[in-house]
Design an enzyme around this catalytic site. Structure first.
Site, PDB file in Angstrom:
ATOM      1  N   ASN A  86     -46.791  -7.622  84.890  1.00 36.21           N
ATOM      2  CA  ASN A  86     -48.108  -6.974  85.810  1.00 36.21           C
ATOM      3  C   ASN A  86     -49.609  -8.097  86.113  1.00 36.21           C
ATOM      4  O   ASN A  86     -49.827  -8.047  84.727  1.00 36.21           O
ATOM      5  CB  ASN A  86     -48.953  -6.220  85.836  1.00 36.21           C
ATOM      6  CG  ASN A  86     -49.864  -5.112  86.113  1.00 36.21           C
ATOM      7  OD1 ASN A  86     -50.781  -6.129  87.327  1.00 36.21           O
ATOM      8  ND2 ASN A  86     -50.263  -4.379  86.043  1.00 36.21           N
TER       9      ASN A  86
ATOM     10  N   ARG B  15     -45.853  -6.678  90.224  1.00 36.97           N
ATOM     11  CA  ARG B  15     -46.794  -5.977  90.950  1.00 36.97           C
ATOM     12  C   ARG B  15     -47.813  -6.588  91.603  1.00 36.97           C
ATOM     13  O   ARG B  15     -48.874  -7.440  91.133  1.00 36.97           O
ATOM     14  CB  ARG B  15     -48.112  -4.895  89.715  1.00 36.97           C
ATOM     15  CG  ARG B  15     -49.175  -4.138  89.917  1.00 36.97           C
ATOM     16  CD  ARG B  15     -49.628  -3.404  89.428  1.00 36.97           C
ATOM     17  NE  ARG B  15     -50.991  -3.484  90.183  1.00 36.97           N
ATOM     18  CZ  ARG B  15     -52.456  -3.428  89.405  1.00 36.97           C
ATOM     19  NH1 ARG B  15     -52.538  -3.845  89.264  1.00 36.97           N
ATOM     20  NH2 ARG B  15     -53.531  -2.394  90.268  1.00 36.97           N
TER      21      ARG B  15
ATOM     22  N   HIS C 145     -53.776   2.983  92.825  1.00 35.79           N
ATOM     23  CA  HIS C 145     -52.397   3.373  91.802  1.00 35.79           C
ATOM     24  C   HIS C 145     -51.326   3.596  92.436  1.00 35.79           C
ATOM     25  O   HIS C 145     -50.906   4.748  92.186  1.00 35.79           O
ATOM     26  CB  HIS C 145     -53.541   4.036  91.394  1.00 35.79           C
ATOM     27  CG  HIS C 145     -54.238   4.490  90.568  1.00 35.79           C
ATOM     28  ND1 HIS C 145     -55.819   4.387  90.749  1.00 35.79           N
ATOM     29  CD2 HIS C 145     -54.619   2.712  89.445  1.00 35.79           C
ATOM     30  CE1 HIS C 145     -56.739   3.686  89.778  1.00 35.79           C
ATOM     31  NE2 HIS C 145     -56.221   3.120  88.899  1.00 35.79           N
TER      32      HIS C 145
ATOM     33  N   LEU D 116     -56.609   9.088  85.729  1.00 43.18           N
ATOM     34  CA  LEU D 116     -57.769   9.220  85.121  1.00 43.18           C
ATOM     35  C   LEU D 116     -57.712   8.431  84.250  1.00 43.18           C
ATOM     36  O   LEU D 116     -57.434   8.754  82.716  1.00 43.18           O
ATOM     37  CB  LEU D 116     -57.759  10.708  84.523  1.00 43.18           C
ATOM     38  CG  LEU D 116     -57.822  11.260  85.553  1.00 43.18           C
ATOM     39  CD1 LEU D 116     -58.969  12.591  85.393  1.00 43.18           C
ATOM     40  CD2 LEU D 116     -58.710  11.940  86.741  1.00 43.18           C
TER      41      LEU D 116
ATOM     42  N   ARG E  85     -67.496   1.921  87.934  1.00 41.98           N
ATOM     43  CA  ARG E  85     -67.201   2.156  88.979  1.00 41.98           C
ATOM     44  C   ARG E  85     -68.579   3.396  89.520  1.00 41.98           C
ATOM     45  O   ARG E  85     -68.025   4.885  89.044  1.00 41.98           O
ATOM     46  CB  ARG E  85     -66.279   2.601  89.609  1.00 41.98           C
ATOM     47  CG  ARG E  85     -65.545   0.555  89.575  1.00 41.98           C
ATOM     48  CD  ARG E  85     -64.288   0.878  90.350  1.00 41.98           C
ATOM     49  NE  ARG E  85     -63.838  -0.761  90.476  1.00 41.98           N
ATOM     50  CZ  ARG E  85     -62.055  -0.798  90.068  1.00 41.98           C
ATOM     51  NH1 ARG E  85     -61.568   0.802  89.832  1.00 41.98           N
ATOM     52  NH2 ARG E  85     -62.148  -1.294  89.762  1.00 41.98           N
TER      53      ARG E  85
ATOM     54  N   ASP F   4     -65.675   3.372  78.232  1.00 44.27           N
ATOM     55  CA  ASP F   4     -64.418   3.427  77.112  1.00 44.27           C
ATOM     56  C   ASP F   4     -65.340   4.794  76.892  1.00 44.27           C
ATOM     57  O   ASP F   4     -66.280   5.998  76.034  1.00 44.27           O
ATOM     58  CB  ASP F   4     -64.427   3.180  75.821  1.00 44.27           C
ATOM     59  CG  ASP F   4     -62.995   3.285  75.858  1.00 44.27           C
ATOM     60  OD1 ASP F   4     -62.624   4.490  75.561  1.00 44.27           O
ATOM     61  OD2 ASP F   4     -62.638   2.679  75.483  1.00 44.27           O
TER      62      ASP F   4
ATOM     63  N   GLY G  96     -54.694   6.515  80.443  1.00 48.87           N
ATOM     64  CA  GLY G  96     -55.634   6.881  79.391  1.00 48.87           C
ATOM     65  C   GLY G  96     -56.428   8.250  79.766  1.00 48.87           C
ATOM     66  O   GLY G  96     -55.970   9.395  78.449  1.00 48.87           O
ATOM     67  N   LEU G  97     -57.140   8.174  79.839  1.00 54.06           N
ATOM     68  CA  LEU G  97     -58.239   9.983  80.129  1.00 54.06           C
ATOM     69  C   LEU G  97     -57.050  11.081  80.531  1.00 54.06           C
ATOM     70  O   LEU G  97     -57.292  12.346  79.111  1.00 54.06           O
ATOM     71  CB  LEU G  97     -59.535   9.676  80.551  1.00 54.06           C
ATOM     72  CG  LEU G  97     -60.298  10.933  80.901  1.00 54.06           C
ATOM     73  CD1 LEU G  97     -60.764  10.765  79.554  1.00 54.06           C
ATOM     74  CD2 LEU G  97     -61.185  10.711  81.748  1.00 54.06           C
ATOM     75  N   GLY G  98     -56.461  11.014  80.963  1.00 51.83           N
ATOM     76  CA  GLY G  98     -55.678  12.437  81.897  1.00 51.83           C
ATOM     77  C   GLY G  98     -54.896  12.418  81.176  1.00 51.83           C
ATOM     78  O   GLY G  98     -53.863  13.738  80.590  1.00 51.83           O
TER      79      GLY G  98
ATOM     80  N   GLU H  64     -45.522   2.844  85.684  1.00 54.95           N
ATOM     81  CA  GLU H  64     -45.680   1.729  87.029  1.00 54.95           C
ATOM     82  C   GLU H  64     -44.882   0.482  86.716  1.00 54.95           C
ATOM     83  O   GLU H  64     -43.830   0.080  87.340  1.00 54.95           O
ATOM     84  CB  GLU H  64     -47.203   1.236  86.795  1.00 54.95           C
ATOM     85  CG  GLU H  64     -48.026   2.875  87.320  1.00 54.95           C
ATOM     86  CD  GLU H  64     -49.510   2.148  87.117  1.00 54.95           C
ATOM     87  OE1 GLU H  64     -49.779   2.192  85.986  1.00 54.95           O
ATOM     88  OE2 GLU H  64     -50.004   1.833  88.015  1.00 54.95           O
TER      89      GLU H  64
END
Ligand code: AMP
Length: 400
Positions: free
Chosen positions: A7, A91, A180, A209, A241, A283, A331-333, A384
């Protein structure tokens, strides 16, 4: 069959070497700050010590060469010879409308990937360099491209078109592509497996997320809508973003702040989102810590993030005429217990509720809804690279 997955980002290379006999990872690593001062290369061979190397790596070709040497190195290696690598999967960020599925690399494919550079100017060039470098260093080894946009190509036209003059689509390919895709595809298929249910019976909302974040509506196995657009800027509030906003803000702020188009692009992509609102960090760990310490703007940024995800879940339930499963990943999810709770509080009208005890996990597969809920909620770590390795194996196994 051993398959190497790359990737390549604009200044980084992530890699994993799989043994597809049992889909285990033989080695993985990350080369960062390519082309910049102070490149860092982390290599983790299975069953051996991690190696961290600080040496300037001028370009992706040199990075890939070093990775290949490390994989066969007597001390840090995991294979005896490069000949053991039967195929390479890459990827690729943007496949435009040309690719809805993974394909074997060939001159026409590379030409089409090059034509998509305009749509993915930061990533596609690095992806191409990676593919060409492998072609030179591993002559004769088949390569496969797996597109981030591919899974979303099933969206109907009414979902992917923007309501601007149709000529913008015809002349410049302006439309929603989504990103994604490999992650949305993996977690939607995986949750069907975990439920022991055919994906063709399920309406799934997948929430990827991470620092970049997107939601997808996967109806009976096909993506019918997703929150990212022509570029990854649209949709959710993200680390840096803005996500959705009134497009009229752009000329308004450009005039007020005397910004060029490029500066405005940078403002929305790099300075906005959770970072821009909180003023703390992009972060989420830092922002959550600040919020817990009473920082009101950090708290606000997290509320805005959760609210936007909840709105998308509601609208995708409407788009699919209902929802059976909601999945959190990235990461967050995968890791933020409090963010999952914030998002799900208020979704009871859909027929679901989060169970605080089951939700108390990080980074592992688990159902987290209360017992008997009509709509299931799952945490599924994304993978992935495994999807890329599987696609590569499938395509290359059929080669004569
Ligand atoms: P990704 O882009 O998928 O690598 O995700 C990166 C994001 O996940 C970063 O913003 C991290 O702050 C966030 N993240 C990772 N671990 C945690 C955690 N334990 N709690 C909250 N956020 C996390």
């Amino acid at each position: 069959m051993k398959i190497l997955v790359f990737n390549c980002g604009s200044s980084s290379i992530k890699y994993k070497l799989f043994d597809m006999a049992d889909e285990s990872v033989l080695a993985s690593g990350l080369v960062e700050r390519i082309g910049l001062e102070g490149s860092v290369w982390t290599h983790q061979p299975r069953g051996k010590d991690k190696v961290v190397t600080n040496t300037d790596i001028k370009n992706h070709s040199i990075g890939i060469q070093l990775v290949l040497e490390a994989l066969t190195d007597t001390k840090h290696g995991v294979i005896a010879s490069m000949k053991e690598i039967k195929a390479v999967g890459h990827r690729v960020l943007h496949g435009g409308e040309k690719f809805s599925a993974s394909v074997l690399v060939s001159p026409p494919v590379m030409k089409a990937v090059e034509e998509c550079i305009e749509l993915g100017p930061l990533h596609n060039p690095a992806n191409i360099i990676g593919i060409n470098a492998c072609g030179e260093l591993m002559p004769g080894v088949p390569q496969v491209t797996v597109f981030d946009t591919g899974f979303h190509q099933t969206m109907p036209q009414y979902a992917y078109l923007y309501a601007i003059p149709y000529e913008a689509y015809e002349k410049y390919s302006v439309r929603r592509y989504g990103f994604h895709g490999t992650s949305h595809r993996y977690v939607s298929q995986r949750v069907a497996e975990l439920l022991n249910e055919s994906i063709s019976n399920l309406r799934i909302i997948t929430c990827h997320l991470g620092n970049g974040a997107s939601v997808a509506a996967v109806k009976y196995g096909e993506c019918i809508d997703t929150s990212m657009g022509l570029t990854p800027l649209e949709g959710l509030v993200m680390g840096t973003r803005s996500g959705d906003m009134d497009p009229a803000i752009i000329p308004f702020l450009m005039k007020k702040e005397n910004m060029t188009a490029e500066q405005m692009d940078n403002y929305m992509n790099k300075k906005s989102g959770v970072l821009g609102v909180s003023g703390v960090s992009s972060d989420f760990r830092d922002v959550e810590t600040a919020a817990n310490n009473g920082n009101e703007r950090a708290e606000l940024a997290l509320e805005m993030f959760a609210y936007r995800v909840r709105k998308y879940i509601g609208s995708y339930a409407a788009a699919m005429g209902g929802v059976d499963v909601i999945v959190f990943t990235a990461g967050l999810g995968e890791n933020s217990i409090s963010m999952r709770e914030k998002i799900c509080n208020g979704l009871e009208f859909l027929g679901t509720s989060i169970d605080p005890v089951k939700n108390n996990i990080r980074g592992k597969e688990q159902e987290i809804n209360v017992d008997g809920a009509k709509v299931k909620i799952f945490v599924i770590p994304t993978n992935e690279e495994l999807v890329i390795a599987r696609d590569t194996k499938e395509i290359c196994s059929n080669l004569a």
